[in-house]
Design a protein around this motif. Sequence first.
Motif, PDB file in Angstrom:
ATOM      1  N   SER A   5       0.829  -1.207   0.000  1.00 41.61           N
ATOM      2  CA  SER A   5       0.000   0.000   0.000  1.00 41.61           C
ATOM      3  C   SER A   5       0.869   1.265   0.000  1.00 41.61           C
ATOM      4  O   SER A   5       0.620   2.189  -0.771  1.00 41.61           O
ATOM      5  CB  SER A   5      -0.917  -0.009   1.228  1.00 41.61           C
ATOM      6  N   THR A  29       1.204   4.048  -3.072  1.00 43.19           N
ATOM      7  CA  THR A  29       0.944   5.463  -2.817  1.00 43.19           C
ATOM      8  C   THR A  29       2.157   6.301  -3.197  1.00 43.19           C
ATOM      9  O   THR A  29       2.019   7.372  -3.806  1.00 43.19           O
ATOM     10  CB  THR A  29       0.586   5.683  -1.336  1.00 43.19           C
ATOM     11  N   THR A  68       2.312   9.263  -6.040  1.00 42.84           N
ATOM     12  CA  THR A  68       2.750  10.620  -5.696  1.00 42.84           C
ATOM     13  C   THR A  68       3.961  11.037  -6.525  1.00 42.84           C
ATOM     14  O   THR A  68       4.005  12.147  -7.067  1.00 42.84           O
ATOM     15  CB  THR A  68       3.075  10.710  -4.197  1.00 42.84           C
TER      16      THR A  68
END
Length: 173
Positions: free
Chosen positions: A81, A85, A89
Amino acid sequence: MTDSSSATDPDFPADDTAAEAEVIQEARLWRKDGWTARVIKNEDDDGWAVEMIKDGEPEPALVGPWTMGRDKKNPKPLDTSAFNTLVKTASEVLRRHEQQLRALLHKRVSVQTAEGDVDVTLDIVPDEYEPYALVSAIDAFGEQLAQTRVAPNFKLTKARAEAWAEGGFGRIE
Protein backbone atom coordinates in the motif's frame (compact mmCIF):
# COMPACT_ATOMS: atom_id res chain seq x y z
CA MET A 1 23.31 -12.00 -11.06
CA THR A 2 26.30 -12.25 -13.33
CA ASP A 3 26.67 -15.27 -15.54
CA SER A 4 28.97 -15.52 -18.51
CA SER A 5 26.20 -17.28 -20.45
CA SER A 6 23.88 -14.30 -20.02
CA ALA A 7 25.59 -12.45 -22.87
CA THR A 8 24.32 -15.02 -25.36
CA ASP A 9 21.04 -16.05 -23.71
CA PRO A 10 18.09 -14.02 -25.09
CA ASP A 11 16.25 -14.39 -21.76
CA PHE A 12 19.03 -12.42 -20.05
CA PRO A 13 19.81 -9.20 -21.96
CA ALA A 14 23.39 -7.97 -21.81
CA ASP A 15 22.29 -4.50 -20.64
CA ASP A 16 20.68 -3.50 -17.36
CA THR A 17 17.07 -4.19 -18.39
CA ALA A 18 17.08 -7.53 -16.55
CA ALA A 19 18.16 -5.83 -13.34
CA GLU A 20 15.53 -3.10 -13.82
CA ALA A 21 12.78 -5.70 -14.18
CA GLU A 22 13.81 -7.48 -10.97
CA VAL A 23 11.22 -7.13 -8.20
CA ILE A 24 12.60 -6.48 -4.71
CA GLN A 25 10.35 -6.26 -1.66
CA GLU A 26 12.43 -5.70 1.45
CA ALA A 27 11.67 -3.69 4.59
CA ARG A 28 13.72 -0.67 3.42
CA LEU A 29 13.97 -1.27 -0.34
CA TRP A 30 11.24 -1.95 -2.90
CA ARG A 31 11.80 -2.14 -6.63
CA LYS A 32 8.88 -2.80 -8.93
CA ASP A 33 7.26 -1.49 -12.13
CA GLY A 34 10.13 0.88 -12.97
CA TRP A 35 10.34 2.48 -9.53
CA THR A 36 12.60 2.08 -6.51
CA ALA A 37 11.58 3.13 -3.00
CA ARG A 38 14.43 3.34 -0.52
CA VAL A 39 14.08 4.20 3.17
CA ILE A 40 17.09 6.28 4.20
CA LYS A 41 18.31 8.07 7.32
CA ASN A 42 16.94 11.62 7.32
CA GLU A 43 19.93 13.95 7.11
CA ASP A 44 18.00 16.82 8.71
CA ASP A 45 16.99 15.11 11.97
CA ASP A 46 16.90 11.81 13.84
CA GLY A 47 14.09 10.35 11.73
CA TRP A 48 13.82 8.52 8.46
CA ALA A 49 12.99 9.52 4.89
CA VAL A 50 11.93 7.68 1.77
CA GLU A 51 13.18 8.42 -1.73
CA MET A 52 11.44 7.38 -4.94
CA ILE A 53 13.62 6.92 -7.99
CA LYS A 54 12.30 6.18 -11.48
CA ASP A 55 14.46 3.65 -13.32
CA GLY A 56 17.08 5.35 -15.47
CA GLU A 57 16.88 8.69 -13.63
CA PRO A 58 19.93 10.01 -11.76
CA GLU A 59 17.95 11.88 -9.08
CA PRO A 60 14.96 10.92 -6.93
CA ALA A 61 11.60 12.17 -8.15
CA LEU A 62 10.41 12.44 -4.56
CA VAL A 63 12.00 12.53 -1.11
CA GLY A 64 9.77 12.75 1.94
CA PRO A 65 9.60 11.90 5.63
CA TRP A 66 9.04 8.29 6.62
CA THR A 67 7.23 6.94 9.66
CA MET A 68 9.08 5.49 12.63
CA GLY A 69 8.35 1.92 13.57
CA ARG A 70 6.80 0.80 16.87
CA ASP A 71 10.17 0.80 18.61
CA LYS A 72 10.52 4.55 17.84
CA LYS A 73 14.06 3.84 16.63
CA ASN A 74 13.84 2.03 13.31
CA PRO A 75 11.73 2.93 10.27
CA LYS A 76 8.37 1.35 9.54
CA PRO A 77 8.86 -1.32 6.84
CA LEU A 78 7.65 -0.60 3.32
CA ASP A 79 4.54 -2.47 2.21
CA THR A 80 2.42 -2.77 -0.93
CA SER A 81 0.00 0.00 0.00
CA ALA A 82 2.77 2.46 0.92
CA PHE A 83 4.75 1.63 -2.21
CA ASN A 84 1.71 2.12 -4.46
CA THR A 85 0.94 5.46 -2.82
CA LEU A 86 4.57 6.57 -3.21
CA VAL A 87 4.58 5.57 -6.91
CA LYS A 88 1.37 7.54 -7.49
CA THR A 89 2.75 10.62 -5.70
CA ALA A 90 6.15 10.49 -7.43
CA SER A 91 4.48 10.02 -10.83
CA GLU A 92 2.36 13.11 -10.20
CA VAL A 93 5.47 15.11 -9.26
CA LEU A 94 7.15 14.08 -12.51
CA ARG A 95 4.01 14.86 -14.54
CA ARG A 96 3.78 18.34 -13.05
CA HIS A 97 7.48 18.93 -13.70
CA GLU A 98 7.04 17.89 -17.34
CA GLN A 99 4.03 20.22 -17.70
CA GLN A 100 6.00 23.10 -16.22
CA LEU A 101 8.96 22.43 -18.51
CA ARG A 102 6.64 22.20 -21.52
CA ALA A 103 5.07 25.54 -20.57
CA LEU A 104 8.51 27.13 -20.37
CA LEU A 105 9.65 25.72 -23.71
CA HIS A 106 6.46 26.17 -25.75
CA LYS A 107 4.38 29.29 -26.36
CA ARG A 108 1.44 29.85 -28.71
CA VAL A 109 -0.50 32.87 -29.88
CA SER A 110 -3.33 33.09 -32.40
CA VAL A 111 -3.52 35.83 -35.03
CA GLN A 112 -6.02 36.79 -37.70
CA THR A 113 -4.77 36.99 -41.27
CA ALA A 114 -6.49 37.62 -44.58
CA GLU A 115 -6.34 33.86 -45.19
CA GLY A 116 -7.87 33.01 -41.78
CA ASP A 117 -6.76 32.19 -38.26
CA VAL A 118 -3.13 31.23 -37.78
CA ASP A 119 -1.44 29.83 -34.68
CA VAL A 120 2.11 31.04 -34.21
CA THR A 121 4.17 28.81 -31.93
CA LEU A 122 7.55 29.19 -30.29
CA ASP A 123 9.38 25.98 -29.39
CA ILE A 124 12.65 26.36 -27.49
CA VAL A 125 15.19 23.59 -28.08
CA PRO A 126 17.35 23.54 -24.93
CA ASP A 127 20.46 22.06 -26.54
CA GLU A 128 23.37 22.04 -24.09
CA TYR A 129 25.82 23.59 -26.56
CA GLU A 130 23.71 25.50 -29.08
CA PRO A 131 20.19 26.21 -27.82
CA TYR A 132 17.76 27.75 -30.29
CA ALA A 133 14.06 28.23 -30.87
CA LEU A 134 11.72 27.64 -33.79
CA VAL A 135 8.83 29.95 -34.62
CA SER A 136 6.15 28.27 -36.73
CA ALA A 137 2.92 29.40 -38.36
CA ILE A 138 0.15 26.81 -38.55
CA ASP A 139 -3.17 27.34 -40.32
CA ALA A 140 -6.60 26.23 -39.11
CA PHE A 141 -6.19 22.86 -40.87
CA GLY A 142 -2.94 22.07 -39.04
CA GLU A 143 -0.75 22.76 -42.06
CA GLN A 144 2.56 24.47 -41.41
CA LEU A 145 2.76 27.69 -43.39
CA ALA A 146 6.24 28.77 -42.34
CA GLN A 147 8.99 28.10 -39.84
CA THR A 148 12.09 30.05 -38.91
CA ARG A 149 14.90 29.63 -36.44
CA VAL A 150 15.41 32.33 -33.79
CA ALA A 151 17.49 32.89 -30.65
CA PRO A 152 16.39 30.85 -27.61
CA ASN A 153 15.60 34.06 -25.71
CA PHE A 154 13.18 35.27 -28.41
CA LYS A 155 9.98 36.64 -26.86
CA LEU A 156 6.85 35.67 -28.75
CA THR A 157 4.15 38.30 -28.44
CA LYS A 158 0.89 38.81 -30.31
CA ALA A 159 2.31 41.98 -31.90
CA ARG A 160 5.42 40.13 -33.15
CA ALA A 161 3.30 37.27 -34.49
CA GLU A 162 1.00 39.70 -36.31
CA ALA A 163 3.97 41.59 -37.79
CA TRP A 164 5.49 38.29 -38.96
CA ALA A 165 2.20 37.29 -40.62
CA GLU A 166 1.74 40.72 -42.22
CA GLY A 167 5.27 40.46 -43.61
CA GLY A 168 4.39 37.20 -45.36
CA PHE A 169 6.16 34.97 -42.79
CA GLY A 170 9.59 36.06 -43.97
CA ARG A 171 12.43 37.03 -41.70
CA ILE A 172 11.26 37.59 -38.16
CA GLU A 173 12.36 40.59 -36.13
